[in-house]
Write an enzyme that holds these catalytic residues in place. Structure first.
Site, PDB file in Angstrom:
ATOM      1  N   ASN A   9       3.238  -9.617  -0.143  1.00 17.23           N
ATOM      2  CA  ASN A   9       3.517  -9.818  -1.566  1.00 17.23           C
ATOM      3  C   ASN A   9       4.028 -11.246  -1.761  1.00 17.23           C
ATOM      4  O   ASN A   9       5.151 -11.560  -1.371  1.00 17.23           O
ATOM      5  CB  ASN A   9       4.570  -8.791  -2.013  1.00 17.23           C
ATOM      6  CG  ASN A   9       5.059  -9.029  -3.426  1.00 17.23           C
ATOM      7  OD1 ASN A   9       4.454  -9.776  -4.199  1.00 17.23           O
ATOM      8  ND2 ASN A   9       6.170  -8.392  -3.785  1.00 17.23           N
ATOM      9  N   TRP A  10       3.191 -12.092  -2.353  1.00 16.82           N
ATOM     10  CA  TRP A  10       3.544 -13.513  -2.494  1.00 16.82           C
ATOM     11  C   TRP A  10       4.460 -13.757  -3.690  1.00 16.82           C
ATOM     12  O   TRP A  10       4.857 -14.905  -3.945  1.00 16.82           O
ATOM     13  CB  TRP A  10       2.266 -14.366  -2.621  1.00 16.82           C
ATOM     14  CG  TRP A  10       1.382 -14.319  -1.410  1.00 16.82           C
ATOM     15  CD1 TRP A  10       1.626 -13.642  -0.234  1.00 16.82           C
ATOM     16  CD2 TRP A  10       0.119 -14.963  -1.236  1.00 16.82           C
ATOM     17  NE1 TRP A  10       0.587 -13.827   0.651  1.00 16.82           N
ATOM     18  CE2 TRP A  10      -0.357 -14.633   0.061  1.00 16.82           C
ATOM     19  CE3 TRP A  10      -0.680 -15.777  -2.049  1.00 16.82           C
ATOM     20  CZ2 TRP A  10      -1.584 -15.096   0.563  1.00 16.82           C
ATOM     21  CZ3 TRP A  10      -1.897 -16.244  -1.553  1.00 16.82           C
ATOM     22  CH2 TRP A  10      -2.337 -15.907  -0.251  1.00 16.82           C
ATOM     23  N   LYS A  11       4.753 -12.728  -4.456  1.00 13.89           N
ATOM     24  CA  LYS A  11       5.662 -12.829  -5.606  1.00 13.89           C
ATOM     25  C   LYS A  11       5.316 -14.039  -6.488  1.00 13.89           C
ATOM     26  O   LYS A  11       4.141 -14.367  -6.642  1.00 13.89           O
ATOM     27  CB  LYS A  11       7.120 -12.899  -5.121  1.00 13.89           C
ATOM     28  CG  LYS A  11       7.477 -11.802  -4.136  1.00 13.89           C
ATOM     29  CD  LYS A  11       8.956 -11.665  -3.949  1.00 13.89           C
ATOM     30  CE  LYS A  11       9.230 -10.724  -2.797  1.00 13.89           C
ATOM     31  NZ  LYS A  11      10.571 -10.190  -2.809  1.00 13.89           N
ATOM     32  N   HIS A 102       7.664  -2.128  -8.264  1.00 16.52           N
ATOM     33  CA  HIS A 102       8.442  -2.955  -7.331  1.00 16.52           C
ATOM     34  C   HIS A 102       9.862  -3.103  -7.881  1.00 16.52           C
ATOM     35  O   HIS A 102      10.056  -3.197  -9.100  1.00 16.52           O
ATOM     36  CB  HIS A 102       7.774  -4.324  -7.178  1.00 16.52           C
ATOM     37  CG  HIS A 102       8.372  -5.144  -6.071  1.00 16.52           C
ATOM     38  ND1 HIS A 102       9.560  -5.820  -6.218  1.00 16.52           N
ATOM     39  CD2 HIS A 102       7.965  -5.353  -4.790  1.00 16.52           C
ATOM     40  CE1 HIS A 102       9.853  -6.431  -5.071  1.00 16.52           C
ATOM     41  NE2 HIS A 102       8.899  -6.168  -4.195  1.00 16.52           N
ATOM     42  N   GLU A 104      11.789  -5.502  -8.155  1.00 16.10           N
ATOM     43  CA  GLU A 104      12.025  -6.663  -9.027  1.00 16.10           C
ATOM     44  C   GLU A 104      11.501  -6.409 -10.438  1.00 16.10           C
ATOM     45  O   GLU A 104      12.041  -6.917 -11.415  1.00 16.10           O
ATOM     46  CB  GLU A 104      11.389  -7.921  -8.393  1.00 16.10           C
ATOM     47  CG  GLU A 104      12.187  -8.353  -7.164  1.00 16.10           C
ATOM     48  CD  GLU A 104      11.394  -9.127  -6.126  1.00 16.10           C
ATOM     49  OE1 GLU A 104      10.282  -9.576  -6.417  1.00 16.10           O
ATOM     50  OE2 GLU A 104      11.918  -9.259  -5.003  1.00 16.10           O
ATOM     51  N   GLU A 174      11.274   0.724  -0.071  1.00 22.11           N
ATOM     52  CA  GLU A 174      11.905  -0.595  -0.022  1.00 22.11           C
ATOM     53  C   GLU A 174      13.349  -0.492  -0.504  1.00 22.11           C
ATOM     54  O   GLU A 174      13.601  -0.520  -1.723  1.00 22.11           O
ATOM     55  CB  GLU A 174      11.155  -1.578  -0.925  1.00 22.11           C
ATOM     56  CG  GLU A 174       9.711  -1.782  -0.543  1.00 22.11           C
ATOM     57  CD  GLU A 174       9.214  -3.134  -1.039  1.00 22.11           C
ATOM     58  OE1 GLU A 174       8.894  -3.968  -0.193  1.00 22.11           O
ATOM     59  OE2 GLU A 174       9.190  -3.353  -2.254  1.00 22.11           O
ATOM     60  N   GLY A 180      14.497  -9.375   0.319  1.00 25.14           N
ATOM     61  CA  GLY A 180      14.793 -10.798   0.184  1.00 25.14           C
ATOM     62  C   GLY A 180      16.200 -11.178   0.585  1.00 25.14           C
ATOM     63  O   GLY A 180      16.660 -12.275   0.271  1.00 25.14           O
ATOM     64  N   SER A 220      12.839  -7.393   4.109  1.00 26.16           N
ATOM     65  CA  SER A 220      13.173  -8.367   5.150  1.00 26.16           C
ATOM     66  C   SER A 220      12.477  -8.101   6.485  1.00 26.16           C
ATOM     67  O   SER A 220      13.076  -8.283   7.550  1.00 26.16           O
ATOM     68  CB  SER A 220      14.696  -8.446   5.318  1.00 26.16           C
ATOM     69  OG  SER A 220      15.292  -8.912   4.127  1.00 26.16           O
ATOM     70  N   GLY A 241       7.508  -9.543   1.979  1.00 28.81           N
ATOM     71  CA  GLY A 241       7.664 -10.581   0.968  1.00 28.81           C
ATOM     72  C   GLY A 241       7.760 -11.947   1.623  1.00 28.81           C
ATOM     73  O   GLY A 241       6.763 -12.588   1.952  1.00 28.81           O
ATOM     74  N   GLY A 242       8.990 -12.395   1.881  1.00 29.95           N
ATOM     75  CA  GLY A 242       9.234 -13.750   2.392  1.00 29.95           C
ATOM     76  C   GLY A 242       8.381 -14.123   3.591  1.00 29.95           C
ATOM     77  O   GLY A 242       7.808 -15.217   3.646  1.00 29.95           O
TER      78      GLY A 242
HETATM   79  C1  PEP Z   1       9.038  -7.322  -1.153  1.00 28.94           C
HETATM   80  O1  PEP Z   1       8.968  -8.202  -1.985  1.00 28.94           O
HETATM   81  O2  PEP Z   1       8.453  -6.262  -1.333  1.00 28.94           O
HETATM   82  C2  PEP Z   1       9.832  -7.560   0.054  1.00 28.94           C
HETATM   83  C3  PEP Z   1       9.977  -6.575   0.898  1.00 28.94           C
HETATM   84  O3  PEP Z   1      10.385  -8.822   0.219  1.00 28.94           O
HETATM   85  P1  PEP Z   1      11.094  -9.382   1.555  1.00 28.94           P
HETATM   86  O4  PEP Z   1      10.164  -9.090   2.707  1.00 28.94           O
HETATM   87  O5  PEP Z   1      11.255 -10.835   1.307  1.00 28.94           O
HETATM   88  O6  PEP Z   1      12.378  -8.648   1.710  1.00 28.94           O
END
Ligand code: PEP
Length: 259
Positions: A9-11, A102, A104, A174, A180, A220, A241-242
């Site tokens: 997920n490049w957000k 999600h 966010e 999640e 994040g 993470s 994500g990251g």
């Molecule tokens: C996400 O955005 O779904 C996520 C899990 O981010 P991160 O890996 O950065 O925690």
């Protein structure tokens, strides 16, 4: 046998040239075997990334969709909603998957469990496969409410999905406090919640359905912690994500699954 699914997920990161470079490097450097790989770029880059991954076996996903719910929850996919993007639009640019709910979206845009249920239905109606995201906040975990919160999100998210469509749904657990933040759930924590989600799916549908639905862990995930997390019985991949923004770390997470 559930095929693991690793999604990046490049957000709201990257410009178009950066997104193109990332997609190219992932295509070149990621060995595709018994794992499904999904790239989830921002909307404006979907078509371009679709072209770059074409023929590679890598799938495309979107980060959200919009749907208009009229009387009796009749769903409309086109209309006067400036700035919004709907499921048929995403399908038409090559998306197979779409993230729904999600944390966010829930946190910053006030998305409710009810809306999440409508979006899951809209995705399925338009030939997309929803990745239904759910997870508890830190306060909920500390108040021992994790399992009940996740069960409620699951029930509401799936309320318009009959059993025969459950093969097209992916669930992503999640924990909000792990997204994040660099704080990752222990493998035992993840396994406990994943097993509970599977039990809830069995109660909502049947045991066989529960065994076929893939449940990703997100929060993470890195190449260092992925092996232990993904080795758990009920963890069927990762939503990243990251670490999906760097080709070597995303490929490193995928590589674990290839062993
Ligand atoms: C996400 O955005 O779904 C996520 C899990 O981010 P991160 O890996 O950065 O925690």
């Amino acid at each position: 046998m559930r095929t693991p699914i690793i999604a990046g997920n490049w957000k709201m990161f990257k410009t178009l040239p950066e997104a193109q470079a990332l997609a190219r490097e992932i295509v070149a450097g990621t060995h595709k075997g018994e794992v499904e790989i999904v790239l989830i770029p921002p909307y404006p880059f979907l078509s371009s990334v679709a072209d770059l991954i074409s023929g590679s076996g890598i799938e495309l996903g979107a980060q959200d969709l919009h749907v208009i719910a009229g009387d009796n929850e009749k769903l409309e996919h086109f209309g006067a909603r400036t700035g919004m993007v709907s499921a048929p639009m995403l399908k038409s640019v090559g998306c197979r998957y779409v993230l729904v709910g999600h944390s966010e979206r829930r946190q910053y845009f006030g998305e409710t469990d009810h809306q999440v249920g409508l979006k899951v239905r809209a995705a399925l109606d338009c030939g997309l496969e929803p990745i239904l995201c759910l997870g508890e906040s830190l306060e909920e975990r500390e108040a021992q409410q994790t399992l009940s919160r996740v069960a409620t999100q699951l029930q509401k998210g799936l309320r318009l999905v009959p059993q025969n469509e459950m093969t097209r749904v992916v669930v992503a657990y999640e924990p909000v406090w792990a997204i994040g933040t660099g704080k990752v759930a222990t493998p035992a924590m993840a396994q406990e919640v994943h097993a509970h989600i599977r039990k809830e799916i069995a109660a909502l549908y049947c045991a066989m359905t529960a065994q076929t639905v893939r449940i990703q862990y997100g929060g993470s995930v890195t190449p260092d912690n992925a092996p232990e997390l993904l080795a758990e019985t009920d963890v069927d991949g990762a939503l990243v994500g990251g670490a999906s923004l760097k080709p070597e770390s995303f490929s490193g997470i995928v590589a674990f699954n290839e062993r």
